[in-house]
Design a protein around this motif. Structure first.
Motif, PDB file in Angstrom:
ATOM      1  N   ALA A  34       0.826  -1.203   0.000  1.00 13.24           N
ATOM      2  CA  ALA A  34       0.000   0.000   0.000  1.00 13.24           C
ATOM      3  C   ALA A  34       0.862   1.256   0.000  1.00 13.24           C
ATOM      4  N   VAL A  35       1.959   1.229   0.757  1.00  7.37           N
ATOM      5  CA  VAL A  35       2.836   2.402   0.816  1.00  7.37           C
ATOM      6  C   VAL A  35       3.673   2.521  -0.453  1.00  7.37           C
ATOM      7  N   LYS A  36       4.217   1.411  -0.920  1.00  3.88           N
ATOM      8  CA  LYS A  36       5.101   1.444  -2.088  1.00  3.88           C
ATOM      9  C   LYS A  36       4.389   1.956  -3.339  1.00  3.88           C
ATOM     10  N   TYR A  37       3.122   1.618  -3.463  1.00  3.41           N
ATOM     11  CA  TYR A  37       2.397   1.993  -4.670  1.00  3.41           C
ATOM     12  C   TYR A  37       1.533   3.236  -4.470  1.00  3.41           C
ATOM     13  N   THR A  38       1.830   4.000  -3.413  1.00  2.00           N
ATOM     14  CA  THR A  38       1.220   5.312  -3.221  1.00  2.00           C
ATOM     15  C   THR A  38       2.312   6.356  -3.439  1.00  2.00           C
ATOM     16  N   PHE A  39       2.306   6.979  -4.591  1.00  2.00           N
ATOM     17  CA  PHE A  39       3.396   7.876  -4.980  1.00  2.00           C
ATOM     18  C   PHE A  39       3.168   9.315  -4.528  1.00  2.00           C
ATOM     19  N   GLU A  40       1.928   9.680  -4.247  1.00  2.00           N
ATOM     20  CA  GLU A  40       1.641  11.046  -3.815  1.00  2.00           C
ATOM     21  C   GLU A  40       1.727  11.145  -2.291  1.00  2.00           C
ATOM     22  N   PRO A  41       2.277  12.250  -1.760  1.00  2.00           N
ATOM     23  CA  PRO A  41       2.386  12.401  -0.302  1.00  2.00           C
ATOM     24  C   PRO A  41       1.050  12.743   0.332  1.00  2.00           C
ATOM     25  N   ASN A  42       1.055  12.610   1.665  1.00  2.00           N
ATOM     26  CA  ASN A  42      -0.111  12.963   2.486  1.00  2.00           C
ATOM     27  C   ASN A  42      -1.353  12.133   2.148  1.00  2.00           C
ATOM     28  N   LYS A  43      -1.114  10.919   1.733  1.00  2.00           N
ATOM     29  CA  LYS A  43      -2.214   9.979   1.518  1.00  2.00           C
ATOM     30  C   LYS A  43      -2.330   9.069   2.734  1.00  2.00           C
ATOM     31  N   LYS A  44      -3.401   8.297   2.806  1.00  2.00           N
ATOM     32  CA  LYS A  44      -3.633   7.435   3.957  1.00  2.00           C
ATOM     33  C   LYS A  44      -3.875   5.985   3.519  1.00  2.00           C
ATOM     34  N   VAL A  45      -3.603   5.099   4.462  1.00  2.00           N
ATOM     35  CA  VAL A  45      -3.936   3.686   4.303  1.00  2.00           C
ATOM     36  C   VAL A  45      -4.977   3.364   5.373  1.00  2.00           C
ATOM     37  N   TYR A  46      -6.164   3.005   4.949  1.00  2.00           N
ATOM     38  CA  TYR A  46      -7.279   2.776   5.869  1.00  2.00           C
ATOM     39  C   TYR A  46      -7.364   1.289   6.211  1.00  2.00           C
ATOM     40  N   ILE A  47      -7.306   0.986   7.500  1.00  2.00           N
ATOM     41  CA  ILE A  47      -7.356  -0.394   7.981  1.00  2.00           C
ATOM     42  C   ILE A  47      -8.577  -0.523   8.877  1.00  2.00           C
ATOM     43  N   ALA A  48      -9.476  -1.415   8.518  1.00  2.00           N
ATOM     44  CA  ALA A  48     -10.732  -1.548   9.265  1.00  2.00           C
ATOM     45  C   ALA A  48     -11.117  -3.017   9.370  1.00  2.00           C
ATOM     46  N   ALA A  49     -12.013  -3.290  10.307  1.00  2.00           N
ATOM     47  CA  ALA A  49     -12.523  -4.654  10.492  1.00  2.00           C
ATOM     48  C   ALA A  49     -13.978  -4.572  10.922  1.00  2.00           C
ATOM     49  N   LYS A  50     -14.742  -5.534  10.477  1.00  2.00           N
ATOM     50  CA  LYS A  50     -16.148  -5.597  10.878  1.00  2.00           C
ATOM     51  C   LYS A  50     -16.587  -7.056  10.942  1.00  2.00           C
ATOM     52  N   CYS A  51     -17.603  -7.299  11.731  1.00  2.00           N
ATOM     53  CA  CYS A  51     -18.130  -8.646  11.904  1.00  2.00           C
ATOM     54  C   CYS A  51     -19.506  -8.747  11.257  1.00  2.00           C
ATOM     55  N   SER A  52     -19.769  -9.906  10.659  1.00  2.00           N
ATOM     56  CA  SER A  52     -21.064 -10.147  10.033  1.00  2.00           C
ATOM     57  C   SER A  52     -21.316 -11.645   9.969  1.00  2.00           C
ATOM     58  N   ASN A  53     -22.418 -12.062  10.558  1.00  2.00           N
ATOM     59  CA  ASN A  53     -22.820 -13.478  10.544  1.00  2.00           C
ATOM     60  C   ASN A  53     -21.736 -14.401  11.096  1.00  2.00           C
ATOM     61  N   GLY A  54     -21.079 -13.938  12.146  1.00  2.00           N
ATOM     62  CA  GLY A  54     -20.047 -14.762  12.767  1.00  2.00           C
ATOM     63  C   GLY A  54     -18.710 -14.729  12.062  1.00  2.00           C
ATOM     64  N   ASN A  55     -18.579 -13.983  10.970  1.00  2.92           N
ATOM     65  CA  ASN A  55     -17.316 -13.863  10.241  1.00  2.92           C
ATOM     66  C   ASN A  55     -16.730 -12.472  10.462  1.00  2.92           C
ATOM     67  N   THR A  56     -15.407 -12.390  10.442  1.00  3.52           N
ATOM     68  CA  THR A  56     -14.712 -11.115  10.607  1.00  3.52           C
ATOM     69  C   THR A  56     -13.995 -10.774   9.309  1.00  3.52           C
ATOM     70  N   LEU A  57     -14.201  -9.552   8.835  1.00  5.04           N
ATOM     71  CA  LEU A  57     -13.597  -9.102   7.588  1.00  5.04           C
ATOM     72  C   LEU A  57     -12.602  -7.981   7.883  1.00  5.04           C
ATOM     73  N   LEU A  58     -11.335  -8.236   7.571  1.00  8.28           N
ATOM     74  CA  LEU A  58     -10.277  -7.232   7.711  1.00  8.28           C
ATOM     75  C   LEU A  58     -10.001  -6.637   6.336  1.00  8.28           C
ATOM     76  N   THR A  59     -10.060  -5.309   6.218  1.00 10.65           N
ATOM     77  CA  THR A  59      -9.820  -4.637   4.938  1.00 10.65           C
ATOM     78  C   THR A  59      -8.702  -3.621   5.100  1.00 10.65           C
ATOM     79  N   ILE A  60      -7.848  -3.559   4.091  1.00 11.13           N
ATOM     80  CA  ILE A  60      -6.766  -2.577   4.030  1.00 11.13           C
ATOM     81  C   ILE A  60      -6.886  -1.862   2.689  1.00 11.13           C
ATOM     82  N   ARG A  61      -7.208  -0.571   2.741  1.00 14.10           N
ATOM     83  CA  ARG A  61      -7.445   0.204   1.523  1.00 14.10           C
ATOM     84  C   ARG A  61      -6.445   1.350   1.430  1.00 14.10           C
TER      85      ARG A  61
END
Length: 342
Positions: free
Chosen positions: A232-259
């Motif tokens: 995520a960092v290597k392929y972000t060439f513009e400064p002052n950008k963010k990497v969003y890391i979140a998690a949520k639960c649904s129907n007993g499953n946990t979803l981790l996302t990195i955007r």
């Protein structure tokens, strides 16, 4: 050939001799003591046995000829020359064994070829940080510690990747599933890569509750998350950008996302980014990609029972998600209590 045939049918010949002798003894004890009849019976029995063995030898001649010859290649075993049902079934069994052997050999060859290709590529890429550090040491001015530290981190990341690749074949022996606090794990990995974030002026934003606990292997999961954050960092060439890391639960499953908010992945490259050694357009831009990071992440997720998905829009960013199946949403206090009880 004849000797082999006689050895195979020795028990049958002995049985026939004993059977004829028993029948003649039975007639003798019953009062039929005509010597001409006994000789006639013996001759007829012998002729019948010899006829049967001769016909059987003729039918099995090509089979004996094949198994006694020196094979030129493995396909020699696939020749169908058997006549009896037993021989036909035996040849079918050998063909199944041969296909199984071919599958195992091809898998082993592919694994060895992958290791060799990766090692050659890795060694070539590790020359760059070593050369940079060598040049820095040769300079007369004060040593730039930040530059040396950056090259050392590149070496360390490369070593971690090659070690994980080597351990992948013995994954089951090096796996330990336990309850892991997802926020703590992600925060730890982000802290380990803070210099990379700062140097690229890209910053992580973690939106994971303290209550998210998942069953996984901590060491392998840290490697996976580290690969995602590094990409995520290597392929972000513009400064002052963010990497969003979140998690949520649904129907007993946990979803981790990195955007991330990087350059994204082209639609033509997206289906192949988890293939071994595939670098694509983005990998050619930075010139440091081995094409193994996402491949290893995909393999590890599969072995851990997690599902990895990647979506991207070119020019807008990439989202990588890991789905942990059948995870209970427990509170941190419950997790601490269970840990204390253990």
């Amino acid at each position: 050939m004849l000797r082999l045939f006689m050895k195979e049918h020795a028990a049958f010949i002995v049985f026939q001799v004993v059977l004829v002798a028993f029948i003649m003894l039975l007639y003798w004890l019953d009062g039929f003591r005509n010597l001409d009849t006994a000789i006639y019976s013996f001759v007829i029995s012998t002729v019948l046995v010899i006829t049967f063995l001769s016909a059987r030898f003729a039918r099995r001649y090509q089979y004996y000829q094949r198994i006694l010859s020196v094979p030129q290649n493995l396909e020699h075993m696939l020749q169908r020359e058997g006549k009896s049902p037993e021989q036909v079934q035996n040849e079918l069994y050998l063909q199944k064994l041969y296909r199984l052997y071919q599958h195992e050999v091809q898998s082993l060859y592919a694994s060895q070829n992958r290791h060799l290709q990766f090692m050659n590529q890795w060694v070539h890429q590790m020359k760059t940080p070593i050369s940079v550090m060598h040049l820095l040491l040769q300079e007369e001015k004060e040593l730039d510690k930040n530059s040396v530290r950056e090259e050392m981190e590149r070496l360390k990341a490369g070593l971690d990747t090659v070690l994980m690749n080597a351990r992948l074949d013995t994954f089951e022996q090096d796996m330990q599933i336990e309850q892991i606090n997802l926020r703590s794990l992600v925060s730890e990995v982000a802290t380990e890569n803070k210099r990379l974030f700062i140097s690229k002026r890209v910053y992580p934003e973690i939106s994971i509750s303290e209550d998210h606990v998942v069953a996984t292997d901590q060491k392998w999961m840290k490697f996976i998350v580290g690969q995602f954050l590094t990409n995520a960092v290597k392929y972000t060439f513009e400064p002052n950008k963010k990497v969003y890391i979140a998690a949520k639960c649904s129907n007993g499953n946990t979803l981790l996302t990195i955007r991330d908010e990087g350059i994204g992945i082209s639609s033509s490259d997206l289906p192949r980014v988890t293939k071994a050694f595939f670098t694509g357009e983005n990998g050619r831009k930075i010139g440091e990609s081995t094409g193994m990071g996402l491949y290893l992440a995909k393999e590890i997720c599969g072995k851990l029972g997690h599902e990895l998905t990647i979506s991207s829009v070119q020019g807008e960013g990439t989202t990588v998600s890991v789905l942990f199946f059948n995870q209970d949403f427990v509170t941190q206090e419950e997790h601490d209590d269970s840990s204390g009880n253990r």
